[in-house]
Structures are given as structure tokens and as C-alpha cells.
Write an enzyme that holds these catalytic residues in place. Structure first.
Site, PDB file in Angstrom:
ATOM      1  N   GLU A 150       0.806  -1.233   0.000  1.00 39.21           N
ATOM      2  CA  GLU A 150       0.000   0.000   0.000  1.00 39.21           C
ATOM      3  C   GLU A 150       0.838   1.282   0.000  1.00 39.21           C
ATOM      4  O   GLU A 150       0.616   2.178   0.818  1.00 39.21           O
ATOM      5  CB  GLU A 150      -0.979  -0.024   1.191  1.00 39.21           C
ATOM      6  CG  GLU A 150      -1.911  -1.216   1.139  1.00 39.21           C
ATOM      7  CD  GLU A 150      -2.800  -1.370   2.364  1.00 39.21           C
ATOM      8  OE1 GLU A 150      -2.772  -0.501   3.245  1.00 39.21           O
ATOM      9  OE2 GLU A 150      -3.522  -2.384   2.443  1.00 39.21           O
TER      10      GLU A 150
ATOM     11  N   GLU B 195      -6.299 -10.540  -1.268  1.00 32.82           N
ATOM     12  CA  GLU B 195      -7.073 -10.293  -0.034  1.00 32.82           C
ATOM     13  C   GLU B 195      -8.557 -10.229  -0.380  1.00 32.82           C
ATOM     14  O   GLU B 195      -9.276  -9.341   0.071  1.00 32.82           O
ATOM     15  CB  GLU B 195      -6.624  -8.973   0.627  1.00 32.82           C
ATOM     16  CG  GLU B 195      -5.150  -8.944   0.959  1.00 32.82           C
ATOM     17  CD  GLU B 195      -4.716  -7.699   1.741  1.00 32.82           C
ATOM     18  OE1 GLU B 195      -5.579  -6.939   2.206  1.00 32.82           O
ATOM     19  OE2 GLU B 195      -3.490  -7.500   1.870  1.00 32.82           O
TER      20      GLU B 195
HETATM   21  O1  G3I Z   1      -4.382  -7.668  18.866  1.00 29.96           O
HETATM   22  C1  G3I Z   1      -5.079  -6.533  19.399  1.00 29.96           C
HETATM   23  C2  G3I Z   1      -5.703  -6.895  20.697  1.00 29.96           C
HETATM   24  O2  G3I Z   1      -4.682  -7.188  21.623  1.00 29.96           O
HETATM   25  C3  G3I Z   1      -6.566  -5.737  21.162  1.00 29.96           C
HETATM   26  O3  G3I Z   1      -7.230  -6.084  22.323  1.00 29.96           O
HETATM   27  C4  G3I Z   1      -7.584  -5.348  20.099  1.00 29.96           C
HETATM   28  C5  G3I Z   1      -8.419  -4.143  20.486  1.00 29.96           C
HETATM   29  O4  G3I Z   1      -8.628  -3.276  19.416  1.00 29.96           O
HETATM   30  O5  G3I Z   1      -6.895  -5.043  18.922  1.00 29.96           O
HETATM   31  C6  G3I Z   1      -6.146  -6.121  18.414  1.00 29.96           C
HETATM   32  O6  G3I Z   1      -5.515  -5.726  17.272  1.00 29.96           O
HETATM   33  C7  G3I Z   1      -6.311  -5.639  16.119  1.00 29.96           C
HETATM   34  C8  G3I Z   1      -5.744  -6.584  15.085  1.00 29.96           C
HETATM   35  O7  G3I Z   1      -6.429  -6.411  13.880  1.00 29.96           O
HETATM   36  C9  G3I Z   1      -5.857  -8.047  15.498  1.00 29.96           C
HETATM   37  O8  G3I Z   1      -7.183  -8.403  15.650  1.00 29.96           O
HETATM   38  C10 G3I Z   1      -6.254  -4.202  15.634  1.00 29.96           C
HETATM   39  O9  G3I Z   1      -6.928  -3.352  16.542  1.00 29.96           O
HETATM   40  C11 G3I Z   1      -6.906  -4.095  14.273  1.00 29.96           C
HETATM   41  O10 G3I Z   1      -6.689  -2.796  13.746  1.00 29.96           O
HETATM   42  C12 G3I Z   1      -6.287  -5.102  13.338  1.00 29.96           C
HETATM   43  O11 G3I Z   1      -6.937  -5.007  12.097  1.00 29.96           O
HETATM   44  C13 G3I Z   1      -6.271  -5.610  11.005  1.00 29.96           C
HETATM   45  C14 G3I Z   1      -5.907  -4.525   9.994  1.00 29.96           C
HETATM   46  O12 G3I Z   1      -5.379  -5.108   8.812  1.00 29.96           O
HETATM   47  C15 G3I Z   1      -4.829  -3.602  10.537  1.00 29.96           C
HETATM   48  O13 G3I Z   1      -3.637  -4.301  10.729  1.00 29.96           O
HETATM   49  C16 G3I Z   1      -7.234  -6.611  10.374  1.00 29.96           C
HETATM   50  O14 G3I Z   1      -7.425  -7.701  11.290  1.00 29.96           O
HETATM   51  C17 G3I Z   1      -6.658  -7.126   9.062  1.00 29.96           C
HETATM   52  O15 G3I Z   1      -7.622  -7.916   8.400  1.00 29.96           O
HETATM   53  C18 G3I Z   1      -6.281  -5.957   8.168  1.00 29.96           C
HETATM   54  O16 G3I Z   1      -5.679  -6.467   6.997  1.00 29.96           O
HETATM   55  C19 G3I Z   1      -5.324  -5.489   6.005  1.00 29.96           C
HETATM   56  C20 G3I Z   1      -4.092  -5.998   5.285  1.00 29.96           C
HETATM   57  O17 G3I Z   1      -3.061  -6.261   6.213  1.00 29.96           O
HETATM   58  C21 G3I Z   1      -3.618  -4.983   4.238  1.00 29.96           C
HETATM   59  N1  G3I Z   1      -4.687  -4.647   3.316  1.00 29.96           N
HETATM   60  C22 G3I Z   1      -5.935  -4.216   3.928  1.00 29.96           C
HETATM   61  C23 G3I Z   1      -6.414  -5.267   4.934  1.00 29.96           C
HETATM   62  C24 G3I Z   1      -7.725  -4.881   5.513  1.00 29.96           C
HETATM   63  O18 G3I Z   1      -7.550  -3.702   6.266  1.00 29.96           O
END
Ligand code: G3I
Length: 375
Positions: A160, A265
Site C-alpha cells: 500500500e 485479499e
Molecule cells: O491484537 C489486538 C488486541 O490485543 C486488542 O485487544 C484489540 C483491540 O482493538 O486489537 C487487536 O488488534 C487488532 C488486530 O487487527 C488483530 O485483531 C487491531 O486493533 C486491528 O486494527 C487489526 O486489524 C487488522 C488490519 O489489517 C490492521 O492491521 C485486520 O485484522 C486485518 O484484516 C487488516 O488487513 C489489512 C491488510 O493487512 C492490508 N490490506 C488491507 C487489509 C484490511 O484492512
């Protein structure tokens, strides 16, 4: 054969009408066709794997992964904030487990991702010191990529890096390292990981302007004599906005660069986002209300049918270009796992994948399977 699929399709549609949206542990039906088997001569079929699945706490999903998929992408566990939490501190625990699970089950790992402006460790998020950013950049790529060299099939080296108009995103890496940082990332990855494939990954790069930016980027890497093996079109789309024409043009345009083309994805949201566009920018969030979460209890037949058709149209196109597409990865196993339940509005009920919250194949699953028998 087609009659057989039609029968399963109708039967499963009837069954699904009664399904609730709560997640259960359900036995996986071994008579369900397997995506990886059906498409074995066409493309690798992947899924994103989350931490619960890696820890063996989601056994139904794990069974489905073994039955249906021959590639996995770690949804979060190889992102910098998880794998490199302190300046000199790495956490390889989950990534090692993922690699072991994949090796045991003959599954390819697409590692995700080395350089991304998002989900950076706290110490990097507001780092203003160019020298320190450079050190992080070099250490991160060298340490993480070399550990998994040859153990992972491929890396999303840069994720990205582009704006919607095709210009470079104003990330910390662009600001502190300058516009050559992407070529440098691939150069470092090539050195650290000579036995894994190296990819550029982004959303909306099927759109003409952003696609032109991606093509320029890939050509720049190639002109520098640095290895880039493929491009990942993420494929976060919506039932009301499936850009089939742009997808087709992108397959042709990226293929002409002599690199692999992948859909990395894939999910198709059935819910509106507040901006009525296709974006996967994780920083774009909004507040919800009941009207923005209309299918809380179940998915109406009309929407299920629309989703089924969208997947059918998409895979009909993918099959037309099967020689040019190496992998299709879904962004999650079942609807309950999808990030789209919490983005851009938290706490919604979305239905973007092929398996429902009870791990049962949806009509969309059978419509995807049916595209294979048409060719
Ligand atoms: O692990 C923490 C946890 O400890 C905490 O209690 C909780 C509370 O918010 O958050 C958890 O982390 C979350 C993590 O996912 C694991 O579940 C983050 O807040 C959350 O922002 C994160 O979202 C991920 C996002 O990327 C940001 O990294 C999504 O699961 C994931 O599907 C998404 O994937 C991205 C690709 O990497 C890149 N392209 C877009 C795609 C969708 O956004």
C-alpha cells in the site's frame, strides 16, 4: 456434473435460510468440494489466517483451512507491530507456528508484510529521525526476511505505497528515505531472502490511475535490476461495485510486465461504506447506526443472490485468465473472521466470504465451484 452442482446449490440455499449469525464449532462436512482440488490446475487458493487459528483455538476453521486451501497469509502476525515490537526485540512466536502449520499441511505461506506505513511498532510511528528510520528499515527487512528465507513461499515486500491518483503515499518511509525506498526495500529483501518470491501488494490498483502508478513502480524496480516476482491486487470489493472491466484490464497490463498477477485479499462486502467507494484504507473509519448495519440477524435472499452472482462473475473472469493468475487468496476463512465486521464501522455483521459463521459453504461457494466446470 452441472446437475450435481445445481442440486447442492439449491439444497444449501434452503439450508442457509435458517442459519443464524452466531459462530459455532461445527464438524466440517467432507462431502463438500474442495476449492484447492477443484482449481488445482488453475491457481493456488489461499486464505488469511488469524492468531486464534494459529494457536489451534478455532478448530473448525483449521479443519477448513486444511480441506480447502493450499496457501495462507498471516492476517496480522507478521506485521511489524507484532513481529518487531521493540527496537532490538523480535517476536517470532506466531510466525514460526504459522510456518510449521503450513509445512505440516503442505500449504504455501505468503508472508505479509515487510514495509507498510500502518501497524508500525509504537517506537516508529512518530519517529522524526531519518537515520533512525533508515536503520529500522534495513534491520527489519534483513532480520525478518532472512529468518524465513525459503521457508515462506513469498513476501509482500511493500504494501500500500500508493495514493488513489497513483502518486506515492506520504508515508514515514517516503518522508524520511525518499522516493527510492521501494526499490531499496526490494533490494534488501532480495539479499535477505533469495529463495522466496517478492511481491508488491496494494488495494484498488485495478483502478486506472492507481494501476498506472503501480506499473511505473514495478518498471522502476525492474529498471534498477532488482528482483520483483509479482503484484498482488488485494480485491476488497463491494456487491454494488465490482470493477470487472478494470480487473480484466489490470490482469492484462500487469501480465505484460512479465510478473505474476495475484488476487491477495479477496472479499466482497455486502454493506455500504459511508463514502460509497472501494477502499481498504484502515485509517478511514466512521461511526455507525442501525441503518448502516441492516443484516444483523441474517442476510436477505436478494442480497445472498447478489453476492452469489458477484462471486460467479468474478471467478468466470478469473478462469478466463487462469494462465495469467497464479493465486487467489480470500481475506479470511469464514464471515465471522472478516475484518469487514469491524471496518470502517465497528460491530457490524458482514457476509463477504464463501463460508458462513457456522463454517458452512454459502451459495457463493457453489457458484465459484461451478465456474470451474464451465471451462
Ligand atoms: O491484537 C489486538 C488486541 O490485543 C486488542 O485487544 C484489540 C483491540 O482493538 O486489537 C487487536 O488488534 C487488532 C488486530 O487487527 C488483530 O485483531 C487491531 O486493533 C486491528 O486494527 C487489526 O486489524 C487488522 C488490519 O489489517 C490492521 O492491521 C485486520 O485484522 C486485518 O484484516 C487488516 O488487513 C489489512 C491488510 O493487512 C492490508 N490490506 C488491507 C487489509 C484490511 O484492512
Amino acid at each position: 456434473m452441472i446437475k450435481y452442482f445445481r442440486f447442492i446449490f439449491i439444497f444449501s440455499s434452503l439450508f442457509l435460510v435458517g442459519c443464524s449469525t452466531t459462530k459455532k464449532t461445527a464438524p466440517i462436512n467432507s462431502t463438500v468440494p474442495s476449492l484447492k482440488e477443484i482449481f488445482k490446475n488453475d491457481f493456488v487458493i489461499g486464505t488469511a489466517m488469524d492468531t486464534q487459528q494459529i494457536l489451534g483455538k478455532d478448530k473448525s476453521a483449521d479443519k477448513l483451512i486444511q480441506q480447502q486451501f493450499n496457501a495462507v497469509t498471516p492476517e496480522n502476525m507478521m506485521k511489524a507491530e507484532v513481529i518487531h515490537p521493540g527496537w532490538n526485540e523480535y517476536n517470532f512466536h506466531y510466525a514460526d507456528m504459522l510456518v510449521a502449520f503450513a509445512a505440516k499441511n503442505n500449504i504455501k505461506v505468503n508472508a505479509h508484510t515487510l514495509i507498510w506505513h500502518s501497524q508500525l511498532p509504537a517506537y516508529m510511528q512518530h519517529n522524526q529521525d531519518a537515520d533512525s528510520v533508515k536503520q529500522y528499515f534495513e534491520n527489519h527487512i534483513s532480520t525478518v526476511a532472512s529468518r524465513y528465507d525459503g521457508k515462506v513461499y513469498s513476501w509482500d515486500v511493500v504494501n500500500e505505497a500508493l495514493n488513489e491518483d497513483g502518486t506515492l503515499r506520504n508515508s514515514i518511509f517516503l518522508q524520511k528515505l525518499g522516493p527510492d525506498y521501494i526499490v531499496d526495500a526490494f533490494r534488501l529483501a532480495q539479499k535477505a531472502s533469495p529463495h522466496s518470491k517478492l511481491y508488491y501488494n496494494d488495494y484498488n490498483i485495478e483502478q486506472p490511475q492507481k494501476r498506472a502508478g503501480a506499473i511505473a513502480l514495478i518498471k522502476k524496480i525492474q529498471a534498477a535490476g532488482v528482483r520483483i516476482d509479482g503484484v498482488g491486487i488485494q480485491g476488497h470489493w463491494n456487491i454494488n461495485n465490482l470493477p470487472l472491466k478494470n480487473i480484466e484490464e489490470s490482469i492484462k497490463a500487469f501480465n505484460a510486465l512479465g510478473i505474476e498477477v495475484m488476487f491477495t485479499e479477496l472479499d466482497i462486502s455486502v454493506l455500504k461504506n459511508p463514502w460509497d467507494n472501494n477502499t481498504a484504507d484502515i485509517s478511514a473509519t466512521a461511526k455507525g447506526n442501525a441503518a448502516m448495519n441492516p443484516y444483523k440477524k441474517n442476510l436477505p435472499d436478494s442480497i445472498q443472490t447478489k453476492l452469489t452472482k458477484a462471486y460467479s462473475d468474478l471467478f468466470t473472469l478469473f478462469m478466463k485468465y487462469k494462465k495469467d493468475i497464479s493465486r487467489i487468496t480470500f481475506w479470511g476463512v469464514d464471515d465471522g473472521q472478516s475484518w469487514l465486521n469491524n471496518w470502517p464501522i465497528a460491530g457490524r455483521t458482514n457476509y463477504p466470504l464463501l463460508f458462513d459463521r457456522n463454517f458452512k459453504p454459502k451459495p457463493a461457494f457453489y457458484s465459484v465451484i461451478a465456474t470451474a466446470s464451465k471451462q
